[in-house]
Design a protein around this motif. Structure first.
Motif, mmCIF file in Angstrom:
data_model
loop_
_atom_site.group_PDB
_atom_site.id
_atom_site.type_symbol
_atom_site.label_atom_id
_atom_site.label_comp_id
_atom_site.label_asym_id
_atom_site.label_seq_id
_atom_site.Cartn_x
_atom_site.Cartn_y
_atom_site.Cartn_z
ATOM 1 N N UNK A 74 1.539 -12.168 -0.256
ATOM 2 C CA UNK A 74 1.396 -11.515 1.041
ATOM 3 C C UNK A 74 2.523 -10.528 1.339
ATOM 4 N N UNK A 75 3.514 -10.428 0.471
ATOM 5 C CA UNK A 75 4.601 -9.497 0.744
ATOM 6 C C UNK A 75 4.123 -8.059 0.526
ATOM 7 N N UNK A 76 4.809 -7.119 1.145
ATOM 8 C CA UNK A 76 4.414 -5.721 1.054
ATOM 9 C C UNK A 76 4.717 -5.184 -0.336
ATOM 10 N N UNK A 77 3.703 -4.584 -0.950
ATOM 11 C CA UNK A 77 3.880 -3.989 -2.270
ATOM 12 C C UNK A 77 4.113 -2.484 -2.200
ATOM 13 N N UNK A 78 3.958 -1.907 -1.005
ATOM 14 C CA UNK A 78 4.120 -0.473 -0.831
ATOM 15 C C UNK A 78 4.380 -0.191 0.648
ATOM 16 N N UNK A 79 4.823 1.024 0.984
ATOM 17 C CA UNK A 79 5.082 1.338 2.399
ATOM 18 C C UNK A 79 3.800 1.304 3.228
ATOM 19 N N UNK A 80 3.980 1.067 4.524
ATOM 20 C CA UNK A 80 2.863 1.032 5.464
ATOM 21 C C UNK A 80 3.088 2.095 6.530
ATOM 22 N N UNK A 81 2.005 2.768 6.919
ATOM 23 C CA UNK A 81 2.049 3.775 7.966
ATOM 24 C C UNK A 81 0.888 3.523 8.919
ATOM 25 N N UNK A 82 1.225 3.215 10.179
ATOM 26 C CA UNK A 82 0.209 2.905 11.190
ATOM 27 C C UNK A 82 -0.711 1.770 10.743
ATOM 28 N N UNK A 83 -0.129 0.787 10.037
ATOM 29 C CA UNK A 83 -0.900 -0.362 9.585
ATOM 30 C C UNK A 83 -1.687 -0.155 8.313
#
Length: 343
Positions: A149-158
């Protein structure tokens, strides 16, 4: 095609007078007769049977196990060899990599056990010059590498975005804010890494209008303020329990997670008797903690009494007259503790 089926609508329709052969249907509930007499009717053969109860249970257990094994066919896992095998990887033999970890208040020199490129275990690196103990959180940090569940890449506006787009838009926005003389706020947690601090300082030099805000979920501001007021420098005290002959703790679970923990290594070195001597530990606390469970004397007090106990000990050590209301039993314990401190 005519429909010859007949439906019974009530019990009166189902009578021997209206339905022919109803008696035969009642007698033939089971079309095939169950051959019960074949294996229970012959009492002589049944009594002379050589199969004992133990053998019957043995056969039953074997058949159950066989059926279970037959139903548990595992998937086929194929081992594919390396086309070009790396020199540092030998299948079946683990590699160990020395590194460090900084996670919250946990700092340690560690060895990472690795098999075929996959880290599987974290161990304490005893050969490191500055070697602090690895607690349960450090050992469990290996699970973070396999967190799906960890972020594998950047997020923008979800929504996920690429690193290239993230870098491009971040640089463009920072330049735009810097040219307009607006404030850039960098919000981080507390870092103890000199490399991270240098990166933040370099970031502040490039953009002159940067404000660095440090925020932690569990704040230690009170301890930081007290240290700064006493020594003129903002920081947290680091206690070397390996040099202590007497430990007096008031509501501080230093073996647990007090100020991030990490004191258990020095504490345990003095709790091993050497030449008939070991450190003495007195614990004043309201709730049962690891430190209290390992103490020589544990005094259970109310949360409201902890500050009074600390003030009473401080007043008696520095000969300050303070009117502190403590029970007679608790006051005797405080006096005994002060005498041990002074001696």
């Amino acid at each position: 095609m005519s429909n010859k089926k007949k439906y019974w609508k009530n019990l009166s329709d189902l009578s021997s007078e209206k339905v022919t052969g109803i008696d035969d249907i009642k007698q033939r509930e089971f079309v095939e007769k169950i051959p019960v007499d074949e294996f229970l009717g012959d009492k002589e053969n049944l009594s002379n049977s050589s199969t004992s109860r133990r053998d019957f249970l043995k056969y039953l257990g074997f058949s159950t196990a066989a059926a279970t094994l037959a139903a548990c066919e595992g998937p086929v896992v194929k081992s594919i060899p390396y086309v070009v095998q790396p020199k540092e990887i030998i299948p079946g033999l683990a590699n160990f990599y020395a590194t460090t970890i900084s996670n919250g208040y946990d700092f340690a020199n560690i060895l990472v056990k690795n098999r075929e490129g996959r880290p599987i275990k974290i161990e304490h690196n005893k050969l490191a010059p500055s070697s602090s103990a690895t607690n349960a959180r450090v050992h469990a940090s290996i699970l973070d590498l396999y967190d799906s569940t960890r972020l594998a890449q950047p997020m923008k506006n979800g929504l996920p975005t690429s690193w290239f787009e993230f870098d491009f838009e971040t640089k463009r926005k920072l330049k735009e804010i810097n040219d307009s003389s607006k404030q850039i706020v960098l919000l981080t947690q507390t870092f103890a890494s000199p490399s991270t601090s240098k990166l933040i300082n370099d970031f502040g030099k490039k953009y002159s209008n940067v404000s660095h805000i440090i925020y932690d979920t569990i704040s230690e501001s009170a301890a930081l303020d007290a240290f700064e007021q006493r020594y003129g420098q903002r920081g947290l005290a680091n206690y070397d329990f390996s040099m202590a002959n007497l430990v007096v703790s008031i509501g501080a679970d230093f073996i647990g997670d007090w100020q991030g923990g990490g004191f258990e290594s020095g504490y345990t070195t003095r709790r091993i008797p050497k030449k008939g001597k070991m450190s003495r530990h007195i614990q004043f606390e309201s709730n049962m903690t690891l430190s209290g469970a390992n103490s020589d004397i544990r005094i259970s007090v109310k949360p409201s009494e902890q500050k009074l106990i600390l003030l009473s000990i401080y007043s008696k050590i520095f000969s300050i007259n303070n009117n502190i209301n403590l029970s007679d039993k608790l006051q005797k314990t405080v006096d005994s503790t002060v005498s041990e401190i002074l001696n």
